[in-house]
Design a protein around this motif. Structure first.
Motif, PDB file in Angstrom:
ATOM      1  N   TRP A   1      46.133  26.282  27.661  1.00  0.00           N
ATOM      2  CA  TRP A   1      47.025  26.665  26.292  1.00  0.00           C
ATOM      3  C   TRP A   1      46.350  27.741  25.556  1.00  0.00           C
ATOM      4  CZ3 TRP A   1      51.620  24.406  27.253  1.00  0.00           C
ATOM      5  CH2 TRP A   1      51.319  22.976  27.769  1.00  0.00           C
ATOM      6  N   SER A   2      46.056  28.542  26.074  1.00  0.00           N
ATOM      7  CA  SER A   2      45.738  29.884  25.967  1.00  0.00           C
ATOM      8  C   SER A   2      46.118  30.791  26.534  1.00  0.00           C
ATOM      9  CB  SER A   2      44.454  30.042  25.976  1.00  0.00           C
ATOM     10  OG  SER A   2      43.981  31.106  26.932  1.00  0.00           O
ATOM     11  N   SER A   3      46.126  32.773  25.891  1.00  0.00           N
ATOM     12  CA  SER A   3      46.422  33.824  26.287  1.00  0.00           C
ATOM     13  C   SER A   3      45.371  34.302  27.222  1.00  0.00           C
ATOM     14  CB  SER A   3      46.450  34.950  25.589  1.00  0.00           C
ATOM     15  OG  SER A   3      45.305  34.734  24.776  1.00  0.00           O
ATOM     16  N   TYR A   4      44.853  33.198  27.714  1.00  0.00           N
ATOM     17  CA  TYR A   4      43.426  34.119  29.041  1.00  0.00           C
ATOM     18  C   TYR A   4      44.633  34.087  29.999  1.00  0.00           C
ATOM     19  CZ  TYR A   4      40.170  34.311  32.324  1.00  0.00           C
ATOM     20  OH  TYR A   4      39.284  34.446  33.734  1.00  0.00           O
ATOM     21  N   HIS A   5      45.389  32.926  30.685  1.00  0.00           N
ATOM     22  CA  HIS A   5      46.300  33.229  31.932  1.00  0.00           C
ATOM     23  C   HIS A   5      46.835  34.326  31.490  1.00  0.00           C
ATOM     24  CE1 HIS A   5      44.678  28.878  32.391  1.00  0.00           C
ATOM     25  NE2 HIS A   5      45.100  29.128  31.588  1.00  0.00           N
TER      26      HIS A   5
ATOM     27  N   GLU B   1      44.709  36.766  34.311  1.00  0.00           N
ATOM     28  CA  GLU B   1      45.260  36.103  35.528  1.00  0.00           C
ATOM     29  C   GLU B   1      47.006  36.617  35.898  1.00  0.00           C
ATOM     30  OE1 GLU B   1      43.750  34.368  37.396  1.00  0.00           O
ATOM     31  OE2 GLU B   1      41.657  34.368  36.018  1.00  0.00           O
ATOM     32  N   ASP B   2      47.818  35.861  37.194  1.00  0.00           N
ATOM     33  CA  ASP B   2      48.425  36.677  37.106  1.00  0.00           C
ATOM     34  C   ASP B   2      49.726  35.774  36.227  1.00  0.00           C
ATOM     35  OD1 ASP B   2      47.754  38.517  38.640  1.00  0.00           O
ATOM     36  OD2 ASP B   2      47.720  36.206  40.639  1.00  0.00           O
ATOM     37  N   LYS B   3      49.587  34.771  34.819  1.00  0.00           N
ATOM     38  CA  LYS B   3      50.706  34.241  34.646  1.00  0.00           C
ATOM     39  C   LYS B   3      51.436  35.272  33.898  1.00  0.00           C
ATOM     40  CE  LYS B   3      52.064  30.476  31.725  1.00  0.00           C
ATOM     41  NZ  LYS B   3      51.205  29.072  31.350  1.00  0.00           N
ATOM     42  N   LYS B   4      52.829  35.536  33.424  1.00  0.00           N
ATOM     43  CA  LYS B   4      53.673  35.930  32.828  1.00  0.00           C
ATOM     44  C   LYS B   4      53.832  35.473  31.788  1.00  0.00           C
ATOM     45  CE  LYS B   4      56.426  39.447  31.286  1.00  0.00           C
ATOM     46  NZ  LYS B   4      55.897  40.687  30.780  1.00  0.00           N
TER      47      LYS B   4
ATOM     48  N   THR C   1      43.921  51.793  34.087  1.00  0.00           N
ATOM     49  CA  THR C   1      45.233  51.886  34.492  1.00  0.00           C
ATOM     50  C   THR C   1      46.225  51.707  35.313  1.00  0.00           C
ATOM     51  OG1 THR C   1      44.275  53.406  36.923  1.00  0.00           O
ATOM     52  CG2 THR C   1      43.563  54.738  35.189  1.00  0.00           C
ATOM     53  N   SER C   2      45.937  50.177  35.462  1.00  0.00           N
ATOM     54  CA  SER C   2      47.008  49.544  36.239  1.00  0.00           C
ATOM     55  C   SER C   2      47.039  48.334  35.710  1.00  0.00           C
ATOM     56  CB  SER C   2      47.036  49.508  37.563  1.00  0.00           C
ATOM     57  OG  SER C   2      45.690  48.763  38.292  1.00  0.00           O
ATOM     58  N   GLN C   3      48.248  47.530  35.502  1.00  0.00           N
ATOM     59  CA  GLN C   3      47.630  46.123  35.432  1.00  0.00           C
ATOM     60  C   GLN C   3      47.075  44.954  36.307  1.00  0.00           C
ATOM     61  OE1 GLN C   3      51.508  43.146  36.104  1.00  0.00           O
ATOM     62  NE2 GLN C   3      50.896  42.745  33.423  1.00  0.00           N
ATOM     63  N   LYS C   4      46.817  45.405  37.476  1.00  0.00           N
ATOM     64  CA  LYS C   4      45.742  44.587  38.183  1.00  0.00           C
ATOM     65  C   LYS C   4      44.593  44.864  37.259  1.00  0.00           C
ATOM     66  CE  LYS C   4      44.700  44.161  42.585  1.00  0.00           C
ATOM     67  NZ  LYS C   4      45.055  44.643  44.588  1.00  0.00           N
ATOM     68  N   LYS C   5      43.980  46.248  37.320  1.00  0.00           N
ATOM     69  CA  LYS C   5      43.027  47.065  37.442  1.00  0.00           C
ATOM     70  C   LYS C   5      42.757  45.874  35.759  1.00  0.00           C
ATOM     71  CE  LYS C   5      42.798  50.857  39.647  1.00  0.00           C
ATOM     72  NZ  LYS C   5      42.704  52.537  39.340  1.00  0.00           N
ATOM     73  N   ARG C   6      42.805  46.165  34.563  1.00  0.00           N
ATOM     74  CA  ARG C   6      43.233  45.412  33.843  1.00  0.00           C
ATOM     75  C   ARG C   6      42.660  44.540  33.225  1.00  0.00           C
ATOM     76  NH1 ARG C   6      47.009  48.925  32.104  1.00  0.00           N
ATOM     77  NH2 ARG C   6      48.972  47.761  32.190  1.00  0.00           N
ATOM     78  N   LYS C   7      44.192  43.461  34.490  1.00  0.00           N
ATOM     79  CA  LYS C   7      43.364  42.473  33.980  1.00  0.00           C
ATOM     80  C   LYS C   7      41.964  41.848  35.278  1.00  0.00           C
ATOM     81  CE  LYS C   7      48.115  40.246  34.566  1.00  0.00           C
ATOM     82  NZ  LYS C   7      48.092  39.522  32.782  1.00  0.00           N
ATOM     83  N   ALA C   8      41.487  42.341  36.277  1.00  0.00           N
ATOM     84  CA  ALA C   8      40.768  42.636  36.252  1.00  0.00           C
ATOM     85  C   ALA C   8      39.270  43.090  35.449  1.00  0.00           C
ATOM     86  CB  ALA C   8      39.849  43.381  38.095  1.00  0.00           C
ATOM     87  N   ALA C   9      39.440  43.961  35.121  1.00  0.00           N
ATOM     88  CA  ALA C   9      38.252  44.751  33.898  1.00  0.00           C
ATOM     89  C   ALA C   9      38.035  43.633  32.993  1.00  0.00           C
ATOM     90  CB  ALA C   9      38.855  45.502  33.370  1.00  0.00           C
TER      91      ALA C   9
END
Length: 237
Positions: free
Chosen positions: A139-143, A147-150, A165-173
C-alpha cells in the motif's frame, strides 16, 4: 501556543500526514486501502492536486502532493476524510470520529528535500518493522515509482523526472536511492516540520516562503530572536 495557520502555495509540494484518533486503526481490510486510494485519485483530480508519493499505514497516512490552487490540499483532505469516515462507520457498524483532527502538513523545498521525503514516506513500513524492504508492502507508491506497476493516481514530479531520460532509467535511479540510509537528524527534521507546520527546506527557500506569506517558516532560536529590538530591550544583564 496558538496553532499556526497552514501554509498553502500553488505549485509547491507538501508533505501531508493524517493519523487515526488516539493512533487507533483506520484501515481494517484490503478493501479499505483500495477504496481510499480510489477516492484519493478521484478527489486529487477534482481539486487539481498532483499525488507524487503515498503510504497507507494501519493507523495513519502519508502523502506527498502538489496543489494547483491555494485550497486544493484542504479540499482534497476534507472530502476524502468525510467520505472515508462514512464508509468505515457504515461498513464496520461504528460511530464517532476516525481521524485525529486536522491533518498535518508542511511545504517542501523540492530541490533539496523532495526525494528525501518521498523515500521517507515509502520507508515507513520498514521503519515500523512491518517489512524488510518497501517492495514488500503493497500500500505505497514505491511500486509505481520504483517498480513496474502502473499506478494511475501518481503524477511524476519534476524532481523525479530529473532522475533519468527514460522511465526505465528513472525507476532504476530511484531504486538506487533506497540503498542509502536517511540520517536520523533528517528524519527528525521532516517529522518536526510536518507536525509543527514549519517549512522543510534550506534557508533560502524558507526566506522566500516568509517573504511571500508573511509568516515565519521556522521557529525562533531558543532564547528569542537576538536580532530583534524587543529581545535586546528585555534582555536581563
Amino acid at each position: 501556543m496558538p496553532r499556526l495557520p497552514r501554509l498553502n502555495m500553488p505549485g509547491v509540494a507538501q508533505h501531508v500526514v493524517q493519523r487515526g484518533n488516539n493512533r487507533q486503526a483506520t484501515f481494517f481490510g484490503d478493501e479499505d486501502y483500495v477504496l481510499y486510494l480510489d477516492k484519493l485519485k478521484e478527489y486529487g483530480k477534482k481539486y487539481q492536486v498532483a499525488i507524487h508519493a503515498y503510504v497507507l499505514m494501519t493507523n495513519h497516512v502519508h502523502l506527498l502532493v502538489t496543489p494547483s490552487t491555494n485550497d486544493g490540499v484542504s479540499k482534497l483532505m476534507q472530502s476524502l476524510g468525510r467520505y472515508y469516515v462514512r464508509y468505515v462507520n457504515q461498513t464496520y457498524n461504528r460511530t464517532g470520529t476516525l481521524w485525529e483532527g486536522r491533518f498535518k502538513s508542511t511545504l517542501v523545498d523540492s530541490e533539496h528535500y523532495f526525494l528525501l521525503v518521498s523515500r521517507y514516506i515509502e520507508l515507513n513500513p520498514v521503519a515500523a518493522d512491518m517489512v524488510n524492504h518497501p517492495v514488500e508492502y503493497p500500500w505505497s507508491s514505491y511500486h509505481g515509482n520504483a517498480e513496474d506497476k502502473k499506478i494511475a493516481l501518481l503524477t511524476p514530479h519534476a524532481s523525479y523526472l530529473e532522475l533519468g531520460t527514460s522511465q526505465k532509467k528513472r525507476k532504476a535511479a530511484y531504486r538506487e536511492l533506497f540503498k542509502h540510509h536517511i540520517p536520523d537528524y533528517t528524519i527528525k527534521e521532516i517529522q518536526d516540520a510536518t507536525s509543527k507546520a514549519w517549512v522543510l527546506g534550506n534557508d533560502r527557500f524558507k526566506a522566500q516562503i516568509e517573504k511571500q506569506t508573511g509568516r515565519r517558516a521556522s521557529p525562533l532560536p531558543r532564547g528569542g530572536d537576538r536580532k530583534s529590538k524587543g529581545y535586546r530591550e528585555n534582555k536581563v544583564l
